[in-house]
Design an enzyme around this catalytic site. Structure first.
Site, PDB file in Angstrom:
ATOM      1  CG  HIS A  43     -82.997 -41.910  14.916  1.00  0.00           C
ATOM      2  ND1 HIS A  43     -83.163 -41.725  13.551  1.00  0.00           N
ATOM      3  CD2 HIS A  43     -82.670 -43.222  15.056  1.00  0.00           C
ATOM      4  CE1 HIS A  43     -82.933 -42.872  12.925  1.00  0.00           C
ATOM      5  NE2 HIS A  43     -82.634 -43.786  13.828  1.00  0.00           N
ATOM      6  CD  GLU A  70     -86.171 -39.600  13.462  1.00  0.00           C
ATOM      7  OE1 GLU A  70     -87.182 -39.157  12.873  1.00  0.00           O
ATOM      8  OE2 GLU A  70     -85.022 -39.194  13.235  1.00  0.00           O
ATOM      9  CG  HIS A 190     -82.423 -36.182   5.973  1.00  0.00           C
ATOM     10  ND1 HIS A 190     -81.962 -37.026   6.956  1.00  0.00           N
ATOM     11  CD2 HIS A 190     -81.359 -35.902   5.194  1.00  0.00           C
ATOM     12  CE1 HIS A 190     -80.674 -37.283   6.762  1.00  0.00           C
ATOM     13  NE2 HIS A 190     -80.294 -36.600   5.701  1.00  0.00           N
TER      14      HIS A 190
END
Length: 238
Positions: A43, A70, A190
């Site tokens: 990310h 991401e 998450h």
């Protein structure tokens, strides 16, 4: 079988704290694959406080499993992914200064923006996934963008799990089934961990992928990377 994608952002955070190249992010990704990870997630953020754009370019020729990038789809991010052409791009609504992803998209309010992005990425042969919560109407709007998958934001599940795991997982089961019926693939991520992953996986056995970083890297400090990946995969194989 649900794939385990290892998010290596925290490895880059440790490296960046001292400068130099210890730990070696590229080698860590290769080792994670060698130990059984079925994907690598990064990310990159505009300030490059963990994964750097140069890391992403360096990883591309090395990854032998699935490469998932991401991030918030700013112009710089989109330019990166179109050059790298990873297996999957996960679109998240993070502000540039966000510490971590903390909400999914309001797809209806961003429908044209996301639809255009999905069409553009798909046109380059990149699988798309939109980061969302469990609201069914929102997932329906996500399906209308043409995205291949959604990624369910699982922090609410992780927070409620210690006190009421059945209540914690219920909206995710409903959301995942709803998405599947719309023809969407279902990812999740998450705050998933060795504590809560097996129960989540057991109740949503058709998950395509989980992306796990922070907890997995923390566990690896105690267990070692190979054993940690083995235990996470065992949670997904029950």
């Amino acid at each position: 079988m649900t794939n385990l994608s290892v998010n290596i952002n925290k490895v880059a955070t440790i490296r960046n704290a001292r400068g130099g190249n210890m730990p070696d992010v590229l080698k860590f990704a290769q080792d994670a694959e060698a130990f059984g990870a079925q994907g690598i997630t990064v990310h990159p953020r505009p300030d490059e406080r963990h994964i750097r754009y140069s890391d992403v370019y360096g990883l591309k020729p090395l990854i032998r499993t699935e490469f998932n990038i991401e991030g918030y789809p700013c112009d710089k991010f989109i330019d990166l992914v179109l050059k790298v052409k990873p297996t999957q791009v996960t679109l998240v609504p993070d502000a540039p200064d966000a510490i971590t992803s903390n909400a999914g998209w309001n797809v209806k309010d961003n429908f044209s923006f996301l639809t255009d992005l999905v069409e553009r990425l798909t046109g380059h042969g990149i699988r798309t996934s939109i980061f969302v919560g469990t609201e069914l109407e929102n997932i329906e709007w996500a399906a209308k963008t043409g995205t291949d998958r959604i990624e369910l934001y699982t922090e609410p599940y992780a927070s409620l799990y210690p006190s009421d795991k059945e209540a914690a997982v219920a909206p995710f089961v409903e959301a995942a089934r709803f998405a599947k019926n719309l023809g969407l693939g279902v990812n999740a991520g998450h705050d998933l961990s060795l504590v809560n992953l097996a129960f989540f996986s057991k109740n949503i056995p058709f998950l395509d992928e989980v992306s796990i970083g922070h907890a997995l890297i923390c566990d690896a400090l105690y267990l070692g990377l190979q054993e940690t990946i083995k235990q996470y995969k065992a949670c997904l194989e029950q």
